[in-house]
Scaffold this motif. Structure first.
Motif, short mmCIF file in Angstrom:
data_model
loop_
_atom_site.label_atom_id
_atom_site.label_comp_id
_atom_site.label_asym_id
_atom_site.label_seq_id
_atom_site.Cartn_x
_atom_site.Cartn_y
_atom_site.Cartn_z
N ALA A 89 0.82 -1.21 0.00
CA ALA A 89 0.00 0.00 0.00
C ALA A 89 0.86 1.26 0.00
O ALA A 89 0.40 2.35 -0.38
CB ALA A 89 -0.94 0.01 1.20
N ASP A 90 2.13 1.13 0.41
CA ASP A 90 3.04 2.28 0.44
C ASP A 90 3.79 2.45 -0.88
O ASP A 90 4.44 3.47 -1.08
CB ASP A 90 4.07 2.11 1.56
CG ASP A 90 3.43 2.09 2.94
OD1 ASP A 90 2.78 3.08 3.28
OD2 ASP A 90 3.59 1.08 3.65
N ASN A 91 3.73 1.45 -1.74
CA ASN A 91 4.52 1.50 -2.97
C ASN A 91 4.16 2.71 -3.83
O ASN A 91 2.99 2.96 -4.12
CB ASN A 91 4.29 0.23 -3.79
CG ASN A 91 5.23 0.14 -4.97
OD1 ASN A 91 6.45 0.10 -4.80
ND2 ASN A 91 4.69 0.10 -6.18
N GLY A 92 5.18 3.46 -4.22
CA GLY A 92 4.98 4.63 -5.07
C GLY A 92 4.59 5.89 -4.32
O GLY A 92 4.47 6.96 -4.94
N LYS A 93 4.40 5.78 -3.01
CA LYS A 93 4.05 6.97 -2.24
C LYS A 93 5.30 7.76 -1.89
O LYS A 93 6.42 7.26 -1.92
CB LYS A 93 3.29 6.58 -0.97
CG LYS A 93 1.88 6.08 -1.23
CD LYS A 93 1.13 5.87 0.07
CE LYS A 93 -0.32 5.48 -0.19
NZ LYS A 93 -1.07 5.27 1.07
N TYR A 94 5.08 9.02 -1.52
CA TYR A 94 6.18 9.89 -1.14
C TYR A 94 6.63 9.59 0.29
O TYR A 94 5.80 9.47 1.19
CB TYR A 94 5.76 11.36 -1.24
CG TYR A 94 5.48 11.81 -2.65
CD1 TYR A 94 6.50 12.18 -3.51
CD2 TYR A 94 4.16 11.86 -3.12
CE1 TYR A 94 6.24 12.60 -4.80
CE2 TYR A 94 3.89 12.28 -4.42
CZ TYR A 94 4.93 12.64 -5.25
OH TYR A 94 4.66 13.04 -6.54
#
Length: 414
Positions: A395-400
Motif C-alpha cells: 500500500a506504500d509502494n509509489g508513495k512519497y
C-alpha cells in the motif's frame, strides 16, 4: 598530521566508547563492542562550500538527475522507471553487477581515451598475496588501467591519480584494504573492491541488490575500509564495492566536492555480529563535512548503521543525495546527529523495502528543511510483496516518503 576520530553513535539504546586505531589493531576478534569505532589519520574537513560554487555544483547536478517517477531507456530495452526497477533485475536501470566494476569498463571511460576492458587484468606485480602488503608509488597525474592488486593492504602514493578498470582484493579484517596517501585528488572509475576469497558475495545469487541473509562475508575473510589518509578528494564512479564495512573518504573542500556516482555498494561483511559498524559511504564522524555529491548509486545491504554515514555533530553543508536506490542498513541515511546541517538536498531517491531495516530511512528524523536551505522532494517508497522491511507494505509502494519515515500521497514541502 591530525587524527580523524571516528566515534560510534548510539545504535539502538547503547553507546559504544571511542577507541584508538591501536586498540583495534592489537585487540582480539572478540570484545566486539569496544572496536566499532577507531582513529585513522586523515585531515579534518575544515570548511564549507561558498554559496556561488555550491549553486554551480547543484545546477550541474540537476541536469543529470532522473526524477523518481521518470522513465529511463536502458540500451535497446524498453523504458523502465526508478520505482519499477531494482538492481540485478535485468533492466540495468540501477548500478548493479551488469554495469559496474572492472569487467564493465567501456571505451573512453572518464574521457581518457582508453579502450574497453580487454578481457583480462594484468597483475601489478609477481608474488602478490592476500596476507602481504603492497606499496604503490606512481608519478603525479598517472592513469593506471586494468591492473589487479592483491594484498593485505594496498598503500597508494602519488597525487591526482586515476585508476580505471582495476581490481583491489584482499583480506584485512578491522583494517584498511586500501590506504590513499594523496594530497589533492584521487579517482577510481569502473573498479572493483572485494574480498579475495570470493568471486560473488555470499548469499547474493545475482538476482537481488544484496544478500537478504546473514552473515555475508565472514569477519575473518573480510576487509574493513578504504581510506584517504591525507586531504585527497575522491571521485568514485561505476565501482563495485562489497565484503567490507565502510569507505572513509574526505567529504570535500570549496570548489572540490567529493563525488560518488553510479556505484554499486552492497553486501557488507559479517552482518550477523557486532564486529563491524556497517557503513556504505563513510563513516565521517567529526561533522563539518561537505561539499559532497551522491548521485545514482545503489546503496543496499543488511547492516547496523548507514548507507550514507555522516555521523558527526559538526555542521554538514552542501550535501546532495539524488537519484539513488537505498535499501536495508540501520538508519539508511545519517546527515549529522544534531539539527544543524544546512544546504542539504535529498531528492528523487527510491527508498526500497527490499531488505530488512533495523530502524528507519533517516536517522532521528533530523531535517532542518527550508529554514536551513535544505530540500527534500520526490523521494518515493518502493514496496513489494515478500519484501523484508515489514515497516512498509504494498500500500506504500509509489508513495512519497517524508523525513519522519511516513508515506503520503503528496510530496513533502517543508
Amino acid at each position: 598530521m591530525p587524527k580523524h576520530r571516528l566515534r560510534r553513535r548510539t545504535v539502538g539504546a547503547e553507546p559504544v566508547p571511542t577507541i584508538s586505531e591501536h586498540d583495534i589493531k592489537t585487540s582480539s576478534p572478540q570484545g566486539t563492542e569496544d572496536r566499532r569505532r577507531f582513529r585513522l589519520a586523515r585531515a579534518l574537513v575544515r570548511s564549507c562550500l561558498s554559496a556561488a560554487v555550491a549553486l554551480a555544483c547543484l545546477a550541474a547536478l540537476s541536469t543529470s538527475v532522473v526524477p523518481g517517477g521518470e522513465l529511463r531507456t536502458v540500451g535497446a530495452e524498453k523504458a523502465v522507471s526508478a520505482i519499477g526497477a531494482r538492481p540485478n533485475d535485468g533492466s540495468g536501470y540501477w548500478p548493479d553487477f551488469s554495469n559496474t566494476g572492472y569487467a564493465h569498463t567501456p571505451a573512453n571511460a572518464g574521457g581518457l581515451g582508453l579502450g574497453a576492458y580487454p578481457g583480462k587484468l594484468t597483475d601489478y606485480a609477481k608474488g602478490m598475496r592476500a596476507n602481504k602488503p603492497l606499496r604503490l608509488e606512481f608519478p603525479d597525474n598517472s592513469v593506471i588501467s586494468f591492473k589487479r592488486f592483491l594484498a593485505v593492504k594496498v598503500m597508494i602514493y602519488g597525487d591526482n591519480l586515476t585508476f580505471v578498470g582495476c581490481l583491489f582484493e584482499g583480506t584485512n579484517p578491522n583494517d584498511n584494504l586500501v590506504q590513499i596517501y594523496s594530497d589533492n585528488n584521487i579517482k577510481f572509475l569502473y573498479s572493483t573492491f572485494k574480498p579475495s576469497s570470493y568471486k560473488m558475495p555470499p548469499g547474493n545469487d545475482g538476482t537481488v541488490s544484496s544478500s537478504p541473509t546473514k552473515p555475508g562475508t565472514p569477519f575473518g575473510k573480510s576487509w574493513q575500509l578504504a581510506t584517504t589518509m591525507k586531504e585527497a578528494v575522491a571521485v568514485m564512479d561505476h565501482n563495485d564495492i562489497w565484503g567490507n564495512a565502510g569507505m572513509i573518504m574526505v567529504t570535500g573542500f570549496p570548489g572540490r566536492p567529493s563525488t560518488w556516482t553510479n556505484n554499486y555498494i552492497h553486501d557488507m561483511a559479517d552482518t550477523s555480529h557486532d564486529e563491524y559498524h556497517h557503513d556504505g559511504i563513510g563513516p565521517q564522524s567529526e561533522g563539518n563535512g561537505g561539499p559532497m555529491i551522491v548521485r545514482h548509486n545503489t546503496l543496499a545491504s543488511l547492516g547496523n548503521t548507514n548507507a550514507l554515514a555522516l555521523q558527526g555533530d559538526g555542521v554538514y553543508d552542501h550535501i546532495s543525495v539524488t537519484d539513488n536506490y537505498v535499501s536495508g542498513w540501520g538508519y539508511a541515511l545519517s546527515i549529522g546527529v544534531k539539527n544543524n546541517a544546512k544546504n542539504i538536498t535529498v531528492t528523487d531517491n527510491v527508498f526500497s523495502a527490499e531488505l530488512e531495516q533495523l530502524y528507519g530511512f533517516l536517522y532521528g528524523g533530523i531535517w532542518g528543511g527550508k529554514a536551513r536551505g535544505s530540500t527534500w522532494r520526490r523521494n518515493l517508497v518502493q514496496a513489494r510483496t515478500g519484501d523484508d522491511n515489514r515497516a512498509y507494505t504494498t500500500a506504500d509502494n509509489g508513495k512519497y516518503l517524508w523525513p519522519d519515515g511516513k508515506t503520503h500521497a503528496t510530496d513533502y514541502t517543508g
